[in-house]
Design an enzyme around this catalytic site. Structure first.
Site, PDB file in Angstrom:
ATOM      1  N   SER A  81       3.358  -2.140  10.396  1.00 15.08           N
ATOM      2  CA  SER A  81       4.805  -2.232  10.602  1.00 15.08           C
ATOM      3  C   SER A  81       5.413  -3.575  10.183  1.00 15.08           C
ATOM      4  O   SER A  81       6.380  -4.041  10.800  1.00 15.08           O
ATOM      5  CB  SER A  81       5.160  -1.893  12.051  1.00 15.08           C
ATOM      6  OG  SER A  81       4.756  -0.556  12.337  1.00 15.08           O
TER       7      SER A  81
ATOM      8  N   GLU B  10      -7.054   4.813   7.669  1.00 15.94           N
ATOM      9  CA  GLU B  10      -6.821   6.240   7.372  1.00 15.94           C
ATOM     10  C   GLU B  10      -8.036   6.851   6.686  1.00 15.94           C
ATOM     11  O   GLU B  10      -8.364   8.022   6.902  1.00 15.94           O
ATOM     12  CB  GLU B  10      -5.545   6.385   6.516  1.00 15.94           C
ATOM     13  CG  GLU B  10      -4.301   6.101   7.356  1.00 15.94           C
ATOM     14  CD  GLU B  10      -3.134   5.487   6.600  1.00 15.94           C
ATOM     15  OE1 GLU B  10      -3.131   5.518   5.362  1.00 15.94           O
ATOM     16  OE2 GLU B  10      -2.226   4.957   7.282  1.00 15.94           O
TER      17      GLU B  10
ATOM     18  N   ASN C  36       0.869  -1.177   0.000  1.00 13.54           N
ATOM     19  CA  ASN C  36       0.000   0.000   0.000  1.00 13.54           C
ATOM     20  C   ASN C  36       0.902   1.221   0.000  1.00 13.54           C
ATOM     21  O   ASN C  36       1.464   1.587   1.031  1.00 13.54           O
ATOM     22  CB  ASN C  36      -0.914  -0.013   1.238  1.00 13.54           C
ATOM     23  CG  ASN C  36      -1.808   1.214   1.294  1.00 13.54           C
ATOM     24  OD1 ASN C  36      -1.833   2.013   0.358  1.00 13.54           O
ATOM     25  ND2 ASN C  36      -2.527   1.367   2.398  1.00 13.54           N
TER      26      ASN C  36
ATOM     27  N   GLY D  85       2.440   2.303  10.897  1.00 13.17           N
ATOM     28  CA  GLY D  85       3.422   3.382  10.772  1.00 13.17           C
ATOM     29  C   GLY D  85       4.114   3.725  12.078  1.00 13.17           C
ATOM     30  O   GLY D  85       4.759   4.766  12.181  1.00 13.17           O
TER      31      GLY D  85
ATOM     32  N   GLY E 171       2.733  -0.968   4.331  1.00 18.28           N
ATOM     33  CA  GLY E 171       2.869   0.434   3.971  1.00 18.28           C
ATOM     34  C   GLY E 171       4.328   0.803   3.736  1.00 18.28           C
ATOM     35  O   GLY E 171       4.899   0.513   2.686  1.00 18.28           O
ATOM     36  N   GLY E 172       4.949   1.418   4.737  1.00 17.03           N
ATOM     37  CA  GLY E 172       6.302   1.975   4.613  1.00 17.03           C
ATOM     38  C   GLY E 172       7.311   1.052   3.943  1.00 17.03           C
ATOM     39  O   GLY E 172       8.025   1.469   3.012  1.00 17.03           O
TER      40      GLY E 172
HETATM   41  P1  13P Z   1       2.917   0.430   7.757  1.00 15.64           P
HETATM   42  O1  13P Z   1       3.402  -0.874   7.121  1.00 15.64           O
HETATM   43  O2  13P Z   1       3.687   1.621   7.277  1.00 15.64           O
HETATM   44  O3  13P Z   1       2.812   0.315   9.228  1.00 15.64           O
HETATM   45  O4  13P Z   1       1.427   0.656   7.196  1.00 15.64           O
HETATM   46  C1  13P Z   1       0.522  -0.386   7.272  1.00 15.64           C
HETATM   47  C2  13P Z   1      -0.648  -0.034   6.458  1.00 15.64           C
HETATM   48  O5  13P Z   1      -1.405   0.870   6.801  1.00 15.64           O
HETATM   49  C3  13P Z   1      -0.862  -0.761   5.206  1.00 15.64           C
HETATM   50  O6  13P Z   1      -2.116  -0.512   4.691  1.00 15.64           O
END
Ligand code: 13P
Length: 253
Positions: free
Chosen positions: A215, A99, A9, A175, A236-237
């Site tokens: 994470s 989000e 993502n 995150g 995400g990251g």
């Molecule tokens: P992170 O992997 O940055 O924690 O984000 C997770 C996320 O919201 C994926 O949709």
């Protein structure tokens, strides 16, 4: 057999040239995606077509949208419909990311409408659920996630539900660098599967891929994905780094 899925993502990150570089780097180092696995890249709307072109012919890797409208078409400035996604050959869409729930006030009821829209257009929804820290601290997470599933998914028939991918993303782990432990992830995933089983029967429940998000990185993916009810991750990251995301893909069962 349910698929093991590594979903990136990207959220609202990268310019088009950075996006192209990331996809090219990913492809240059990627291993074969196995028959039971699927890799998804959920990219910003303007990049859907370009990333799809770059992935052409790459088995087991698909582009996903990060959101869609609950309306089919019309005077909804700034929205993107499932028909538009279909017309670009996009087969996956993330629905109900925390989000979007938090910053855009998306309710369980609205998300039920988006789920319907996606399924009616043969797009697989990746439905996100998960609790905030206060809810976890008061040990109400099962009740909370159970309600999210109930209000957004339980109107579906078993055949429709089988086309949904679920992503459990505890908000306190998104995150923050603070992942759920593999035990916490397994416990919630087993709870989700047991809820699905109570409502739809064990056979249907066993066909649903349930991803963990929050994470996930190269260093912890294998341990989390090794849990029996964890069928991969929504990342995400770490998905913005080709090497990290490839390690995550290689950690799938
Ligand atoms: P992170 O992997 O940055 O924690 O984000 C997770 C996320 O919201 C994926 O949709």
């Amino acid at each position: 057999m349910r698929k093991q899925i590594a979903a990136a993502n990207w959220k609202m990150n990268l310019t088009i040239s950075q996006a192209e570089k990331l996809v090219n780097d990913l492809l240059a180092t990627a291993h074969e995606v196995k028959e039971n696995q699927q890799v998804l890249l959920a990219v910003p709307f303007p990049y859907l077509s370009q990333v799809e072109k770059l992935l052409a012919g790459k088995n087991g890797v698909a582009v996903a949208a990060q959101n869609c409208s609950n309306k089919l078409s019309g005077a909804y400035t700034g929205e993107v419909s499932v028909e538009m996604l279909s017309s670009l050959n996009i087969n996956y869409v993330i629905i109900g990311h925390s989000e979007r729930r938090e910053y855009f006030n998306e309710s369980n009821q609205l998300l039920a409408e988006k789920i319907n829209m996606a399924l009616q257009n043969n797009i697989t929804p990746v439905f996100c659920c998960g609790e905030a820290l206060e809810i976890r601290e008061s040990e109400k997470q099962n009740e909370f996630v159970g309600k999210q599933l109930n209000e957004s998914l339980y109107h579906l028939t078993p055949d429709q539900l089988k086309k949904v991918v679920i992503a459990y993303e505890p908000i306190w782990a998104i995150g923050t660098g603070k992942t759920a432990s593999s035990e916490q992830a397994q416990e919630m995933h087993a709870f989700i599967r047991s809820e699905l089983s109570n409502k739809y029967g064990v056979e249907t429940a066993n066909e649903i891929s349930i991803l963990y998000g929050g994470s996930v990185k190269g260093a912890n993916a294998k341990e989390i994905f090794s849990q029996p009810d964890v069928d991969g991750g929504l990342v995400g990251g770490a998905s913005l780094n080709a090497g990290e995301f490839n390690t995550i893909i290689n950690s799938l069962k």
